[in-house]
Design a protein around this motif. Structure first.
Motif, PDB file in Angstrom:
ATOM      1  N   HIS A 144      11.861 -34.324 -71.092  1.00 15.63           N
ATOM      2  CA  HIS A 144      11.286 -33.062 -71.555  1.00 15.63           C
ATOM      3  C   HIS A 144       9.780 -33.002 -71.346  1.00 15.63           C
ATOM      4  CE1 HIS A 144      14.556 -31.140 -74.305  1.00 15.63           C
ATOM      5  NE2 HIS A 144      14.975 -31.381 -73.078  1.00 15.63           N
ATOM      6  N   GLY A 145       9.123 -34.135 -71.421  1.00 19.56           N
ATOM      7  CA  GLY A 145       7.679 -34.142 -71.246  1.00 19.56           C
ATOM      8  C   GLY A 145       7.225 -33.807 -69.840  1.00 19.56           C
ATOM      9  N   GLN A 146       8.146 -33.811 -68.888  1.00 18.92           N
ATOM     10  CA  GLN A 146       7.797 -33.527 -67.493  1.00 18.92           C
ATOM     11  C   GLN A 146       8.232 -32.127 -67.044  1.00 18.92           C
ATOM     12  OE1 GLN A 146       5.992 -35.504 -65.351  1.00 18.92           O
ATOM     13  NE2 GLN A 146       5.649 -36.680 -67.214  1.00 18.92           N
ATOM     14  N   LEU A 147       8.790 -31.337 -67.961  1.00 26.65           N
ATOM     15  CA  LEU A 147       9.369 -30.063 -67.527  1.00 26.65           C
ATOM     16  C   LEU A 147       8.323 -29.045 -67.096  1.00 26.65           C
ATOM     17  CD1 LEU A 147      12.375 -29.662 -69.960  1.00 26.65           C
ATOM     18  CD2 LEU A 147      12.429 -29.931 -67.488  1.00 26.65           C
ATOM     19  N   ALA A 148       7.133 -29.063 -67.698  1.00 23.08           N
ATOM     20  CA  ALA A 148       6.083 -28.146 -67.238  1.00 23.08           C
ATOM     21  C   ALA A 148       5.678 -28.489 -65.810  1.00 23.08           C
ATOM     22  CB  ALA A 148       4.875 -28.226 -68.171  1.00 23.08           C
ATOM     23  N   ARG A 149       5.543 -29.793 -65.525  1.00 24.07           N
ATOM     24  CA  ARG A 149       5.200 -30.214 -64.162  1.00 24.07           C
ATOM     25  C   ARG A 149       6.319 -29.828 -63.186  1.00 24.07           C
ATOM     26  NH1 ARG A 149       3.018 -35.305 -64.754  1.00 24.07           N
ATOM     27  NH2 ARG A 149       0.946 -34.644 -64.106  1.00 24.07           N
ATOM     28  N   VAL A 150       7.573 -29.990 -63.619  1.00 22.14           N
ATOM     29  CA  VAL A 150       8.694 -29.628 -62.748  1.00 22.14           C
ATOM     30  C   VAL A 150       8.682 -28.131 -62.461  1.00 22.14           C
ATOM     31  CG1 VAL A 150      11.208 -29.428 -62.683  1.00 22.14           C
ATOM     32  CG2 VAL A 150      10.164 -31.579 -63.332  1.00 22.14           C
ATOM     33  N   GLN A 151       8.346 -27.321 -63.456  1.00 24.89           N
ATOM     34  CA  GLN A 151       8.260 -25.873 -63.210  1.00 24.89           C
ATOM     35  C   GLN A 151       7.156 -25.554 -62.210  1.00 24.89           C
ATOM     36  OE1 GLN A 151      10.306 -23.386 -64.280  1.00 24.89           O
ATOM     37  NE2 GLN A 151      11.561 -25.027 -65.112  1.00 24.89           N
ATOM     38  N   GLY A 152       6.049 -26.288 -62.296  1.00 21.37           N
ATOM     39  CA  GLY A 152       4.997 -26.111 -61.294  1.00 21.37           C
ATOM     40  C   GLY A 152       5.463 -26.503 -59.910  1.00 21.37           C
ATOM     41  N   MET A 153       6.174 -27.625 -59.813  1.00 22.38           N
ATOM     42  CA  MET A 153       6.703 -28.064 -58.518  1.00 22.38           C
ATOM     43  C   MET A 153       7.717 -27.062 -57.977  1.00 22.38           C
ATOM     44  SD  MET A 153       7.095 -32.068 -59.621  1.00 22.38           S
ATOM     45  CE  MET A 153       7.907 -32.657 -58.144  1.00 22.38           C
ATOM     46  N   ARG A 154       8.526 -26.508 -58.862  1.00 22.22           N
ATOM     47  CA  ARG A 154       9.493 -25.500 -58.436  1.00 22.22           C
ATOM     48  C   ARG A 154       8.769 -24.253 -57.914  1.00 22.22           C
ATOM     49  NH1 ARG A 154      14.173 -22.876 -62.372  1.00 22.22           N
ATOM     50  NH2 ARG A 154      15.176 -21.586 -60.793  1.00 22.22           N
ATOM     51  N   GLY A 155       7.682 -23.862 -58.593  1.00 25.71           N
ATOM     52  CA  GLY A 155       6.907 -22.722 -58.123  1.00 25.71           C
ATOM     53  C   GLY A 155       6.313 -22.964 -56.745  1.00 25.71           C
ATOM     54  N   LEU A 156       5.802 -24.176 -56.514  1.00 24.14           N
ATOM     55  CA  LEU A 156       5.275 -24.509 -55.188  1.00 24.14           C
ATOM     56  C   LEU A 156       6.378 -24.454 -54.132  1.00 24.14           C
ATOM     57  CD1 LEU A 156       2.876 -27.511 -55.983  1.00 24.14           C
ATOM     58  CD2 LEU A 156       2.230 -25.199 -55.263  1.00 24.14           C
ATOM     59  N   ALA A 157       7.575 -24.921 -54.496  1.00 23.18           N
ATOM     60  CA  ALA A 157       8.701 -24.886 -53.551  1.00 23.18           C
ATOM     61  C   ALA A 157       9.052 -23.451 -53.181  1.00 23.18           C
ATOM     62  CB  ALA A 157       9.911 -25.591 -54.155  1.00 23.18           C
ATOM     63  N   ILE A 158       9.034 -22.560 -54.173  1.00 29.61           N
ATOM     64  CA  ILE A 158       9.341 -21.150 -53.904  1.00 29.61           C
ATOM     65  C   ILE A 158       8.299 -20.548 -52.977  1.00 29.61           C
ATOM     66  CG2 ILE A 158       9.492 -18.871 -54.963  1.00 29.61           C
ATOM     67  CD1 ILE A 158      10.721 -20.265 -57.435  1.00 29.61           C
ATOM     68  N   ARG A 159       7.014 -20.834 -53.241  1.00 29.06           N
ATOM     69  CA  ARG A 159       5.949 -20.278 -52.378  1.00 29.06           C
ATOM     70  C   ARG A 159       6.076 -20.844 -50.963  1.00 29.06           C
ATOM     71  NH1 ARG A 159       5.323 -15.986 -54.847  1.00 29.06           N
ATOM     72  NH2 ARG A 159       5.388 -16.418 -57.072  1.00 29.06           N
ATOM     73  N   PHE A 160       6.361 -22.133 -50.857  1.00 29.10           N
ATOM     74  CA  PHE A 160       6.512 -22.743 -49.538  1.00 29.10           C
ATOM     75  C   PHE A 160       7.691 -22.119 -48.791  1.00 29.10           C
ATOM     76  CE2 PHE A 160       8.428 -26.059 -46.827  1.00 29.10           C
ATOM     77  CZ  PHE A 160       7.356 -26.333 -45.997  1.00 29.10           C
ATOM     78  N   ALA A 161       8.808 -21.901 -49.504  1.00 34.31           N
ATOM     79  CA  ALA A 161       9.982 -21.300 -48.868  1.00 34.31           C
ATOM     80  C   ALA A 161       9.688 -19.881 -48.398  1.00 34.31           C
ATOM     81  CB  ALA A 161      11.160 -21.310 -49.845  1.00 34.31           C
TER      82      ALA A 161
END
Length: 415
Positions: A144-161
Motif C-alpha cells: 500500500h505504501g507504493q500505490l501513489a508511486r504506482v499511480q504515477g508510473m501508470r500515468g507515465l505509461a498512459i502518456r507514453f502510449a
C-alpha cells in the motif's frame, strides 16, 4: 488461460515500486496493452472512414461505449469473483484474437462497416470487464505504501502510449493499410499476456460462501459497501463531478475554441501537447516522490485549481497563453487524478476493489462522455466562454466536496 498465485504476497513488497521487478512486469504488460489500444483505435477510425460516410464512421467509433457503460458494473463483480489478473489475461487474449481475426479478414477482402462495428462491440464488451480488473491489479502486486508511486508510473505509461501509439498506427496504415495496423495492435496486446502470467499477486483470504452468492447479490453488496464508506462514497462523487466538468471542454470544446480563435489544427495540437506535458509532469512527480502528505486535501485543492484553469482557457489571448494554461490544467488534473486513484486503491478493501473501480470507471468512462454533445450544443447557443466557465464550476464542485467532507479531506496515503 490461468496462472498460479505464488506465495501470499508479491515479491518485493517493501521495495520502491520503480525497482520492483514484479511491478515492472505489470507495468510492461500494461504499457504494451495501452499502445496496442491506441493503434487499434487509429486503425478502426481509418478503416471506418474508408468504408463509409463520416457519420457512419462516427457511429462505428461510438458503438463500443454502449456495452462498456451497460456492463461495467457487472465487470467489477467478475473481477472480484475470479481475480483481476485472470480476468485481465483472459480479456487481453480475447481482444488480441478479435483484432487479429479482423486483420486477417481485411487482408483477404475490403473493410465492411458491419465487421468494424462488430469488432467495436466486442472490444467494448471486453473492456467492461477489462477496465475494473486493471484498476484492481495494482493493490495486489505491491504494498500500500507504493500505490501513489504506482499511480504515477501508470500515468507515465498512459502518456507514453498516447505519444507512441498514434504514430505507430499511422505508420502501419501507411505501409500496409488498416489490416497491418490491426495486426500490429493485436501483437502489442499479445505481448502483455506472458508478462501478466509472470506477475505475482497478493492472495486474498478464501471466501467460502462465494459460490452460494449470486452475481446480483455481489453487485448489491459492492454498491452498499461504497455507499456506507466514509471516504470512497464522496471520493467517487468528486471524481464524477470532476470528469463531467473536464471531459466536455477538453474534448469537443477545445476543438471549437481553436476554430473560433483561428488557431488552426496546429495551434490546437500545441494546446493538447501542453496538457499532456503537464499531466506527464504530475505523473513523474508521484513516481519520483512516491508519497505526498495530506493526499485528500491536496487532491481537493488540485481539482479546484484545475477547474479555475479550465474556465480561464476560454479567455486565453493567444496560442502561447492557451498552451501555458493547458500545461497548468494538465499538471493539476494529472495530480488530482493520480491521488484520487491512489486513495481508491488504499481505502478500498481488496475484495471489493473490482466493484469500486467499476463504479468509478462508469462515472468517468461511461457517463462523463455524455457531456460532450451537451457541451457542443451549449457552445453553439452561448459561446465558448460561458460554457467553459459553467463546466469549470461543475468540476470545481468535486474539489469543494473533497474539501468539505471531513473524512475525505483528512484521507492520507500510507507510507
Amino acid at each position: 488461460m490461468t496462472a498460479t498465485v505464488i506465495g501470499t504476497a508479491p515479491a518485493g513488497t517493501d521495495r520502491p515500486a520503480h525497482r520492483d521487478g514484479n511491478v515492472l512486469r505489470w507495468l510492461g504488460a500494461y504499457t504494451s496493452s495501452m499502445i496496442g489500444d491506441n493503434v487499434y483505435y487509429l486503425a478502426l477510425s481509418w478503416a471506418a472512414v474508408q468504408a463509409g460516410t463520416p457519420s457512419q464512421a462516427g457511429l462505428v467509433m461510438a458503438v463500443s461505449a454502449v456495452p462498456r457503460a451497460l456492463l461495467m458494473l457487472g465487470g467489477g463483480v467478475v473481477a472480484d469473483r475470479f481475480g483481476p489478473r485472470k480476468v485481465v489475461i483472459a480479456s487481453d487474449a480475447v481482444r488480441c484474437a478479435a483484432v487479429l481475426a479482423v486483420a486477417a479478414l481485411l487482408f483477404a477482402a475490403g473493410p465492411g462497416l458491419w465487421l468494424l462495428a462488430l469488432l467495436a462491440v466486442v472490444f467494448g464488451t471486453v473492456d467492461a470487464v477489462f477496465m475494473p480488473a486493471v484498476g484492481a491489479l495494482p493493490a495486489r502486486v505491491t504494498g500500500h505504501g507504493q500505490l501513489a508511486r504506482v499511480q504515477g508510473m501508470r500515468g507515465l505509461a498512459i502518456r507514453f502510449a498516447n505519444v507512441v501509439g498514434a504514430p505507430l498506427g499511422g505508420l502501419a496504415v501507411a505501409l500496409g493499410g488498416p489490416a497491418a495496423a490491426f495486426g500490429l495492435a493485436g501483437m502489442l496486446i499479445a505481448v502483455s499476456v506472458p508478462l501478466l502470467i509472470s506477475v505475482r499477486m497478493r492472495e486474498l483470504p478464501a471466501d467460502d460462501k462465494a459460490a452460494e452468492r449470486t452475481a446480483w447479490r455481489d453487485l448489491r453488496d459492492g454498491l452498499g459497501y461504497i455507499r456506507r464508506h466514509r471516504v470512497l462514497a464522496p471520493l467517487i462523487a468528486a471524481i464524477a463531478l470532476g470528469d463531467f466538468g473536464f471531459v466536455g471542454p477538453l474534448n469537443v470544446g477545445l476543438t471549437l475554441l481553436a476554430d473560433q480563435r483561428g488557431w488552426g489544427a496546429a495551434g490546437m495540437g500545441w494546446v493538447v501537447a501542453g496538457f499532456g506535458t503537464g499531466a506527464g509532469a504530475a505523473a513523474l512527480l508521484l513516481t519520483v516522490r512516491g508519497h505526498l502528505p495530506h493526499a485528500g486535501r491536496v487532491a481537493g485543492v488540485a481539482i479546484l485549481g484545475g477547474s479555475v484553469a479550465i474556465g480561464a482557457l476560454a479567455y486565453a489571448p493567444s496560442v502561447a497563453g492557451a498552451v501555458g494554461v493547458a500545461l497548468l490544467v494538465g499538471l493539476l488534473a494529472g495530480l488530482s487524478g493520480a491521488l484520487c486513484g491512489a486513495l481508491l486503491q488504499t481505502h478500498a478493501d481488496p475484495a471489493y476493489l473490482g466493484r469500486v473501480t467499476a463504479v468509478a470507471g462508469l462515472a468517468s468512462l461511461g457517463l462523463a462522455p455524455l457531456s460532450m454533445p451537451v457541451a457542443a450544443a451549449a457552445i453553439g447557443w452561448w459561446g465558448t466562454g460561458p460554457v467553459f466557465v459553467a463546466s469549470a464550476a461543475v468540476c470545481g464542485l468535486g474539489g469543494v466536496l473533497a474539501l468539505c467532507v471531513r473524512d475525505l479531506r483528512r484521507a492520507e496515503l500510507p507510507r
